[in-house]
Design a protein around this motif. Structure first.
Motif: not given
Lengths: 294, 210, 123
Positions: A25-33, A190-197, A206-218
């Motif tokens: 899911s996505i909240e308004p106002g953000y970019i999801m890659g 994915t380098s497009d997303l390293d910064n702004i996502a 066909g399966r979601i491995v993870f869906s979360r905020d980028k900072d915590s992934i990093m």
């Protein structure tokens, strides 16, 4: 928290591919890659969200309403870029926009002309004479001209050079800068997303491995590199998500970087993992190990 | 739905298909009408169906070439509307052909210096048969199109156009004197039922397709 | 306000922003009452995600360095410089306590620790 988009348990079966209980899911106002290798299911998911294909199971909620049954009303509020073609390319941009404008109640010619100027596109030219980058910009101008609130973009950067991609990322940040618009875009670059996502959803087979905020992934993922004789010890930690080996050593992906900071011998190298590292290790480094913690 | 029809119209206009087929129809076809090789209406009826097929085929070819099935449904339209627009477009083309044929007839009547009245501006019996054949032909072809797709269907359609032309000419040869507006009205009602039934089948196929 | 993001650093980006803002408040490059760019503007300018800048601002606000007035914007708060310094000294002291604890556990003498600090200080 209110969500712009909720995908719940989406399933779609084809002869040679299955989209398996995809949820995010996505909240308004953000970019999801939305990332994943080719054939992972990105386009299938996006086609389901855009009402192009019908899911076998699951639910898609947009702006708090179920897509099934409210499709027309919902799609008025979505701007999209899909596929390699920018619509009927034998037409000129103005004619094509004329067709598109008739689909949208809130189409705004002033806005369209503004974007065409801003993107330096000649509306009198045939779309097929545009470069790939110009086609993407034209599709984006169309997507932006009916006051949409959610933008769904399937591989908008594929086939574009780095300068153009950087320009596009700037436009995306401009789009969400009022805090009300939201972008979901799929890419295998994915380098497009390293910064702004803000959020990353990773799909594989066909399966979601993870869906979360980028900072915590990093901050949680890292690459652990070492000599061949350290391989079993690292695998034995139970914290490895994928490993690539070569004749001179290995590179492993962990999602518990702190564990290695605390417990690993100094001879191991621990370094930042980019999204590309994460994707590559998941996909390529996943085949032959039975000790992986997946 | 008007947005979808406008889209189809823009493609036809842009590709000149309409222009040429109308030219073909209005200039060449009337000359065939005077021939008597296979019975007076074989060629006329074949060409009717053929012209509509041509336009339909042009549209579907462009849809196929530019993958419009991959983006049109993302616009604020339902799949039902997409299918309906195609049915309406085909029917409108057919109606336009009928009207055009009457116009040609009227022009010929004027040139010959004859009176114009409700009974001689159209051959209602022939039109009735044509309407029935049209609705049967596209009633079968359109669901097949949604089931099989453009590529598998296109050769099939040319053959079918010839067959339906033959059928309609045979029908009009054996036909009694049916040249009454009421006969045509009756044909329109039956055709509408067939056409609508075909439409519901197509919608189901398209909605569940991939 | 000047912010320079180093991608090579292992320090998270939100932390880099936070530290640089605090530094600029301390050496008065940012004055009390001065308006800061909005979260979204800053994200755009720095080419980083909104979540990252939001986290930096949230923490700065939580620690009293900045204030957000709804509908108006974000401003440097009227916090006293001495208080900031005191607070930073407090944080430093906490770090030192942890350090001394570790040294004691490793049975390091005071002198040995000083030597080590002296050595590293010069680097």
């Amino acid at each position: 928290m209110n969500k712009v988009l909720e995908v719940i348990g989406l399933e779609k079966h084809y002869d040679n591919f299955t989209l398996d209980k995809v949820s995010f899911s996505i909240e308004p106002g953000y970019i999801m890659g939305y990332i994943g290798p080719n054939g992972a299911g990105k386009t299938t998911t996006i086609n389901a969200i855009l009402d192009i294909i019908k899911p076998d199971k699951g639910k898609i909620m947009l702006f708090g309403k179920e897509l099934n049954g409210n499709a027309c009303e919902i799609k008025q509020r979505i701007g999209f870029i899909i596929g390699e073609n920018a619509f009927y390319e034998f037409m000129n941009a103005k004619e094509m926009a004329g067709i598109i404008s008739r689909f949208y109640k809130r189409w705004d010619w002033g806005l369209f002309n503004k974007y065409m100027r801003e993107f330096e596109l000649d509306p009198g030219k045939k779309i097929e004479s545009y470069s790939r980058g110009m086609k993407v910009k034209f599709a984006l101008a169309c997507a932006l001209s009916h006051h949409a609130e959610l933008f769904i973009l399937d591989e908008p950067t594929s086939g574009l050079d780095p300068v153009f991609r950087s320009e596009l990322m700037e436009i995306f940040q401009q789009i969400i800068s009022d805090g009300e618009k939201t972008i979901l875009f799929s890419t295998h670059i994915t380098s497009d997303l390293d910064n702004i996502a803000d959020y990353i959803t990773f799909i594989y087979q066909g399966r979601i491995v993870f869906s979360r905020d980028k900072d915590s992934i990093m901050t949680e993922f890292a690459l652990v590199k070492g000599r061949k004789d350290q391989r079993d010890m690292v695998l034995g930690s139970g914290k490895i998500k994928g490993m690539l080996e070569s004749d001179v050593g290995f590179s492993a992906l962990t999602d518990d970087r702190n564990w290695f900071f605390r417990n690993a011998p100094g001879s191991l190298v621990i370094e930042r993992a980019t999204l590309e590292d994460i994707m590559v290790h998941f996909v390529r480094g996943n085949k032959k190990y039975d000790k992986l913690a997946i | 739905m008007t947005s979808l029809l406008y889209k189809d119209w823009s493609i036809i206009k842009k590709t000149r298909a309409l222009y040429f087929s109308v030219l073909y129809f209005s200039l060449i076809m009337p000359s065939f009408q005077n021939m008597d090789f296979f019975g007076k209406s074989f060629l006329a009826n074949s060409y009717y169906i053929f012209i509509i097929y041509l336009l339909f085929s042009y549209l579907t070819a462009y849809d196929y070439k530019y993958n419009s099935d991959n983006f049109i449904p993302a616009f604020p339209v339902t799949k039902k509307q997409i299918v309906a627009a195609r049915y309406v477009f085909v029917a409108l083309t057919f109606a336009a052909c009928l009207v055009l044929q009457s116009v040609v007839r009227i022009v010929i009547l004027v040139l010959k210096g004859q009176d114009i009245n409700i009974m001689n501006i159209m051959d209602y019996g022939q039109a009735a048969i044509l309407i029935l054949v049209f609705s049967l032909y596209f009633g079968i072809v359109l669901p097949l199109y949604y089931k099989l797709g453009y590529q598998k269907l296109r050769l099939l359609m040319i053959g079918a156009a010839v067959i339906s032309g033959t059928v309609s000419s045979v029908l009009s040869e054996v036909g009694l004197d049916m040249n009454r507006p009421l006969v045509m009205l009756f044909a329109v009602i039956i055709s509408a039922v067939i056409y609508y039934f075909s439409f519901t089948i197509s919608v189901n196929i398209y909605k569940n397709g991939n | 306000m000047d912010i320079i993001i180093a991608n090579s650093l292992d320090k998270p980006i939100y932390m880099q922003i936070k530290e640089q803002v605090i530094d600029q408040i301390i050496n008065e490059k940012l004055k009390p009452g001065e308006m800061l760019p909005s979260i979204r503007t800053l994200a755009k300018e720095l080419r980083i995600s909104v979540i990252t800048t939001k986290r930096a601002y949230d923490e700065l606000e939580r620690d009293g360095y900045i204030e957000t007035v709804v509908g108006k914007g974000t401003f440097v708060s009227g916090i006293n410089k001495d208080i900031i310094r005191e607070r930073q000294m407090g944080l430093l002291e906490n770090d030192l306590y942890a350090l001394i604890d570790n040294a004691k556990r490793m049975k390091l003498s005071k002198q040995e620790l000083f030597d080590l600090i002296n050595l590293l200080w010069e680097e």
